[in-house]
Scaffold this active site. Structure first.
Site, short mmCIF file in Angstrom:
data_model
loop_
_atom_site.label_atom_id
_atom_site.label_comp_id
_atom_site.label_asym_id
_atom_site.label_seq_id
_atom_site.Cartn_x
_atom_site.Cartn_y
_atom_site.Cartn_z
N LYS A 177 1.36 -11.65 5.31
CA LYS A 177 1.07 -12.41 4.09
C LYS A 177 2.20 -13.41 3.76
CE LYS A 177 -2.64 -9.86 2.94
NZ LYS A 177 -2.75 -8.90 4.05
C1 LIG Z 1 -3.84 -8.41 4.78
C2 LIG Z 1 -3.58 -7.67 6.03
C3 LIG Z 1 -4.52 -7.63 7.08
C4 LIG Z 1 -5.89 -8.24 6.96
O1 LIG Z 1 -5.85 -9.66 6.92
P1 LIG Z 1 -7.12 -10.47 6.38
O2 LIG Z 1 -6.70 -11.87 6.34
O3 LIG Z 1 -7.37 -9.90 4.99
O4 LIG Z 1 -8.25 -10.21 7.29
C5 LIG Z 1 -4.18 -6.95 8.25
N1 LIG Z 1 -2.97 -6.35 8.37
C6 LIG Z 1 -2.05 -6.37 7.38
C7 LIG Z 1 -0.77 -5.66 7.60
C8 LIG Z 1 -2.31 -7.03 6.19
O5 LIG Z 1 -1.38 -7.02 5.21
#
Ligand SMILES: *Cc1c(COP(=O)(O)O)cnc(C)c1O
Length: 497
Positions: free
Chosen positions: A112
Site C-alpha cells: 500500500k
Molecule cells: C491490500 C493487500 C493485498 C490485496 O491488494 P488489492 O489491491 O486489494 O487486490 C494483498 N496483500 C497485502 C499484503 C495487502 O495489504
C-alpha cells in the site's frame, strides 16, 4: 486526458478525479484511453531511478499536472528515507523462471505504501489546481494495511488530515500497534466496536451523508478518500509492472518483447488491475494470474462469469485479502461491457440488491484470454511458506505465499513455464506469528508476542527485523479513542477532533 465514470455521465480531469475519489452516482473514474508505449520506452526505464520511472508513467495519464509537479511528487515519495532499499521495488530471483517483485520496503511494510506515499502529494496539487482551500479530510476504513499506510502518507502534510477507523478485534497485533503509535498533528486513529464490515459501512454512510458533508463544510473541511477506488492510488501501481519488466530485461533474464506472467495476491482487485492497465499500454504480458485465499469469490467469477457474494466470510491468515466485494473489478467490467456505463450500473445494482450478477459466457471467455484465477486455503498457504523456504531459502509472508502456491498449481496444470513475476505484497514480519508457525510447526508461536516471533523469524531467515517493527516496542500508544459502530457516533468522533 479526460476521465469517465464506469457508470456513465461524468467527464473530469485527472486532478478532479484524484481530488474527489468517487464519481457521482457511485462509479469509479477510468481514463478515456490507455496511452501506448514502445519497447524502446520500456527499455529506457531501466537506467532511471524508481522516482523517474514513476514520473514517466504518471505523466502519460495526469495531463493537467505539470512535468515539474509530477517529478516533485515522485521524488518526495520514493526516497531512501522512506524506503529501506534504493531500488524501491526490487526484483528478486527465486529460480530460473520465477521472480518476486518486492513491494514491501516502504514505511509500513506492505505494498500500500507504493501508492500511499505518493497520493498525498497528488491530492494537495489537485486541491491547488481546483481552487480548493478547505482542509482535505481523508477518511479510511481499514482491515489493517491501508490504515497505517494512509496515516504515514498524510502525516503532517499541510492542508490535510487523516482519520482511520479500524475494527477493534479484526487486525493483527503489529498492525494495531503500527496505527495507534502514529505521530503527527493531523492523524487520528479510532477503534470501532465491531468488525471490518461495520467500520466500512459506517465510513461509506459518512461519505454518502449530505448532513455530515455540511457539518464538515462549516468546520472548513472537505471529505476525500484514500481507498483504492481513487485513481490516484491505481496509477502509481502501474509503475512497478513496467519497472519489474525493465529490470528483468536489463539483467538479461528476459528478452525485450517476451511475454511474462504476473501472479498477484488479490483482495480489492486494485493491484492486479494496475497490471492489466500496464498490459493495455503495451507491456508484454502473457497472463495475469489472480490469486485468492479461501474467500475465493474472484476465482469463481473468472471460472463461471457469476459474481456471487452469498457465501461464508472466512477470517484467514492473509487478512488483507479477506474481502467479498472487490471494488476495483468494476473498472474491468467497464471494459468488457465495451465501456457501456448503463450495463455496468445494471450489474452493480444487481450486486447491491441480490448480492450477485453474471457477465455471461462470452464476456467471461474474453476475460480468460488474459486472466487465470486460483486460490489457496490456510493449510496450503502454510505448506507453501515451508516449501518455498526449503527450496529457495526465502521466507515470504502469507499473502505472497498464496500467490506462489497458486502459481505452482497453475504450472502443474498447464505446464506453462513462461517467466513469472510474483507480486510480493508484505514483509513476513508483518504477519510473523503465522509465518513462524508455518516454518516451525503450529506450537512455535504459542505464548509468544509478536516481537518474540519476529526474533525467531530473524534467526531462520537471516533477514534482520525491520526497524519499523522493533521500534514499535518503544513507541508510546497515542491513539486510544473508541466509538460504537453507529455512524452518528463515528461522525462525532471525526468532527470533535
Ligand atoms: C491490500 C493487500 C493485498 C490485496 O491488494 P488489492 O489491491 O486489494 O487486490 C494483498 N496483500 C497485502 C499484503 C495487502 O495489504
Amino acid at each position: 486526458m479526460s476521465f469517465f465514470s464506469t457508470r456513465g455521465g461524468a467527464v473530469v480531469t485527472a486532478s478532479q478525479a484524484i481530488l474527489t475519489g468517487l464519481a457521482p452516482g457511485g462509479g469509479l473514474y477510468v481514463p478515456a484511453m490507455y496511452p501506448q508505449v514502445s519497447r524502446a520506452w520500456i527499455s529506457s526505464l531501466s537506467s532511471m531511478p524508481y522516482a523517474e520511472r514513476a514520473a514517466a508513467v504518471l505523466s502519460l495519464y495526469l495531463e493537467d499536472y505539470t512535468p515539474q509537479e509530477i517529478a516533485d511528487a515522485t521524488a518526495m515519495a520514493y526516497t531512501p528515507e522512506r524506503f529501506d532499499t534504493p531500488e524501491i521495488a526490487p526484483v528478486r530471483r527465486l529460480d530460473s523462471t520465477t521472480w518476486l517483485l518486492e513491494l514491501f520496503h516502504g514505511p509500513t511494510l506492505a505494498f500500500k505504501d507504493m501508492a500511499l506515499q505518493l497520493l498525498p502529494h497528488l491530492v494537495c496539487q489537485a486541491a491547488r489546481k481546483n481552487g480548493e482551500n478547505r482542509e482535505i479530510s481523508i477518511l479510511v476504513a481499514t482491515s489493517g494495511d491501508t490504515g497505517k499506510a494512509a496515516l504515514e502518507g498524510f502525516r503532517d502534510v499541510p492542508g490535510t488530515s487523516c482519520t482511520v477507523f479500524y475494527p477493534e478485534e479484526g487486525v493483527s497485533d503489529i498492525q494495531k500497534l503500527q496505527m495507534t503509535t502514529t505521530g503527527g498533528s493531523n492523524t487520528r486513529v479510532i477503534a470501532v466496536e465491531g468488525n471490518f464490515d461495520d467500520a466500512q459501512t459506517g465510513v461509506k454512510t459518512l461519505f454518502g451523508s449530505k448532513d455530515f458533508a455540511e457539518r464538515m463544510g462549516v468546520a472548513g473541511r472537505v471529505l476525500s478518500s484514500a481507498n483504492s477506488i481513487n485513481f490516484g492510488r491505481l496509477v502509481p501501481q502501474v509503475v512497478y509492472y513496467f519497472s519489474a519488466y525493465a529490470d528483468l530485461c536489463a539483467g538479461g533474464e528476459v528478452m525485450m518483447g517476451d511475454p511474462v506472467n504476473f501472479v498477484v495476491p488479490t483482495g480489492n482487485f486494485g493491484d492486479i488491475l494496475a497490471g492489466w492497465y500496464a498490459m493495455n499500454m503495451g507491456l508484454p504480458v502473457k497472463r495475469l494470474i489472480c490469486a485468492s485465499n479461501r474467500n475465493n469469490v474472484l476465482t469463481d467469477f473468472f471460472n463461471t462469469g457469476l459474481y456471487n457474494t452469498h457465501r461464508l466470510f472466512y477470517k484467514t491468515t492473509s487478512p488483507s485479502m479477506d474481502i467479498l466485494v472487490s471494488s476495483n473489478l468494476e473498472r474491468l467490467l467497464y471494459e468488457i461491457a465495451d465501456r457501456d456505463g448503463d450495463l455496468v450500473r445494471v450489474w452493480m445494482d444487481q450486486l447491491k440488491e441480490k448480492g450477485s450478477y453474471s457477465v455471461g459466457e462470452q464476456r467471461r471467455d474474453e476475460l480468460m484470454r488474459t486472466f487465470t484465477a486460483g486460490f489457496a486455503n490456510d493449510r496450503e498457504t502454510a505448506e507453501e511458506i515451508a516449501t518455498l523456504y526449503a527450496h529457495t531459502n526465502c521466507v515470504v509472508d502469507t499473502h505472497t505465499a498464496v500467490a506462489t502456491r497458486v502459481l505452482r498449481d497453475y504450472r502443474a496444470r498447464t505446464h506453462d513455464l513462461s517467466p513469472a513475476v510474483v507480486v510480493s505484497t508484505a514483509s513476513p514480519y508483518k504477519f510473523c506469528a503465522d509465518v513462524l508457525s508455518a516454518l516451525k510447526g503450529k506450537g512455535a508461536a504459542e505464548g509468544k508476542d509478536a516481537f518474540a516471533c519476529a526474533e525467531e523469524l530473524e534467526k531462520i531467515s537471516g533477514v534482520p527485523v525491520p526497524r519499523q517493527v522493533s521500534a514499535l516496542r518503544e513507541l508510546p500508544v497515542l491513539h486510544k479513542r473508541r466509538c460504537t459502530k453507529d455512524p452518528e457516533d463515528m461522525a462525532r468522533a471525526v468532527l470533535e477532533a
